[in-house]
Design a protein around this motif. Sequence first.
Motif, PDB file in Angstrom:
ATOM      1  N   LYS A 130     -22.730 -59.180 129.974  1.00  6.64           N
ATOM      2  CA  LYS A 130     -22.817 -60.550 129.490  1.00  6.64           C
ATOM      3  C   LYS A 130     -22.539 -61.555 130.605  1.00  6.64           C
ATOM      4  CE  LYS A 130     -21.616 -59.618 124.659  1.00  6.64           C
ATOM      5  NZ  LYS A 130     -20.677 -59.933 123.550  1.00  6.64           N
ATOM      6  N   LEU A 131     -21.566 -61.226 131.494  1.00  4.02           N
ATOM      7  CA  LEU A 131     -21.249 -62.111 132.602  1.00  4.02           C
ATOM      8  C   LEU A 131     -22.438 -62.233 133.558  1.00  4.02           C
ATOM      9  CD1 LEU A 131     -19.200 -63.829 134.134  1.00  4.02           C
ATOM     10  CD2 LEU A 131     -18.399 -61.733 135.254  1.00  4.02           C
ATOM     11  N   THR A 132     -23.096 -61.103 133.813  1.00  4.59           N
ATOM     12  CA  THR A 132     -24.271 -61.109 134.698  1.00  4.59           C
ATOM     13  C   THR A 132     -25.387 -61.957 134.109  1.00  4.59           C
ATOM     14  OG1 THR A 132     -23.718 -58.887 135.465  1.00  4.59           O
ATOM     15  CG2 THR A 132     -25.954 -59.670 135.886  1.00  4.59           C
ATOM     16  N   LYS A 133     -25.620 -61.809 132.810  1.00  2.40           N
ATOM     17  CA  LYS A 133     -26.651 -62.616 132.155  1.00  2.40           C
ATOM     18  C   LYS A 133     -26.314 -64.101 132.208  1.00  2.40           C
ATOM     19  CE  LYS A 133     -28.362 -59.115 128.921  1.00  2.40           C
ATOM     20  NZ  LYS A 133     -28.552 -58.756 127.489  1.00  2.40           N
ATOM     21  N   GLY A 134     -25.012 -64.417 132.037  1.00  2.00           N
ATOM     22  CA  GLY A 134     -24.594 -65.816 132.085  1.00  2.00           C
ATOM     23  C   GLY A 134     -24.796 -66.415 133.457  1.00  2.00           C
ATOM     24  N   ALA A 180     -27.342 -69.386 134.436  1.00  2.00           N
ATOM     25  CA  ALA A 180     -26.872 -70.601 135.095  1.00  2.00           C
ATOM     26  C   ALA A 180     -27.677 -70.891 136.360  1.00  2.00           C
ATOM     27  CB  ALA A 180     -25.390 -70.474 135.428  1.00  2.00           C
ATOM     28  N   ILE A 181     -27.969 -69.849 137.135  1.00  2.00           N
ATOM     29  CA  ILE A 181     -28.769 -70.028 138.360  1.00  2.00           C
ATOM     30  C   ILE A 181     -30.171 -70.501 138.010  1.00  2.00           C
ATOM     31  CG2 ILE A 181     -29.818 -68.822 140.312  1.00  2.00           C
ATOM     32  CD1 ILE A 181     -27.386 -66.987 140.357  1.00  2.00           C
TER      33      ILE A 181
END
Length: 269
Positions: free
Chosen positions: A2-6, A10-11
């Motif tokens: 989930k952190l990677t997707k976030g 954002a990028i």
Amino acid sequence: MKLTKGVLSAIYALLIIIPVIVIFFATFKSTSEMYKDVLGLPASFGFDNYLTMFTEESMSTYFWNSVIVTLISVGMTLFFSSLIAFAITRMSGWPGRILFGLFTLGMMVPAQVNMIPLYQLVFDLGLTNSLTGLILVNISVTLPVAVFILTGFMKSLPSTLFEASRIDGASNWQMYRKIAVPLSLPSISATAIFLFVMNWNDLLYPLQFITDSDYKTLPLALLEFQGEYMTNYPMLFTGVIIASAPMVIAYIFLQRYFVAGMMAGSLKG
């Protein structure tokens, strides 16, 4: 995960937002200020460029030309495509499949292939340098796409509704108007937004058929700010913001219909 997707989201959002912000700030700059500091803030937030666009550059004429061409093209395309889609779904056997196949083939032909014969046809009809000719071209070009989308949705409508209405004495026109269109409104709304973007942003056909400045649309008019040796980027970006505003406003107010139409199509497909 989930952190990677976030982080990736954002990028991606920054990659979209930053150029928009730079373009927006550039509309408040002069040409010399723009070339001196591309990414910097403007010295003042005046609306000189916007006023110049409407007072000296005939932007109001170009804007209304785009409005007229887009609204009429979208409206007529939706009307004819919904009629054709309804007819295809009501035809049994190979006639309906052949008719649908013909419109599907129309989507497979690149626009560049049709440029010369299409121009010759419009020229022979005396419709070059006219909004009428541009509207007819837009309808003919976008009709296969609209038929393809609406046919896929109308095929999913329960046939029992039409059979019951036929027993009650309803004509084909009444079934189209009172059953097919109301039930297909989500798909029609999504198609309308799609067609609006296609027609509003179209540059190829105005560039091909329009040379008189009185009939130019916004995308074609923006080319006037690009020179051989120098481009007036502040005025060009101002025109881009003005041209983009109707699409942004339309999407803000119609996004729920667009999402509903896409979801309806995916669930019923």
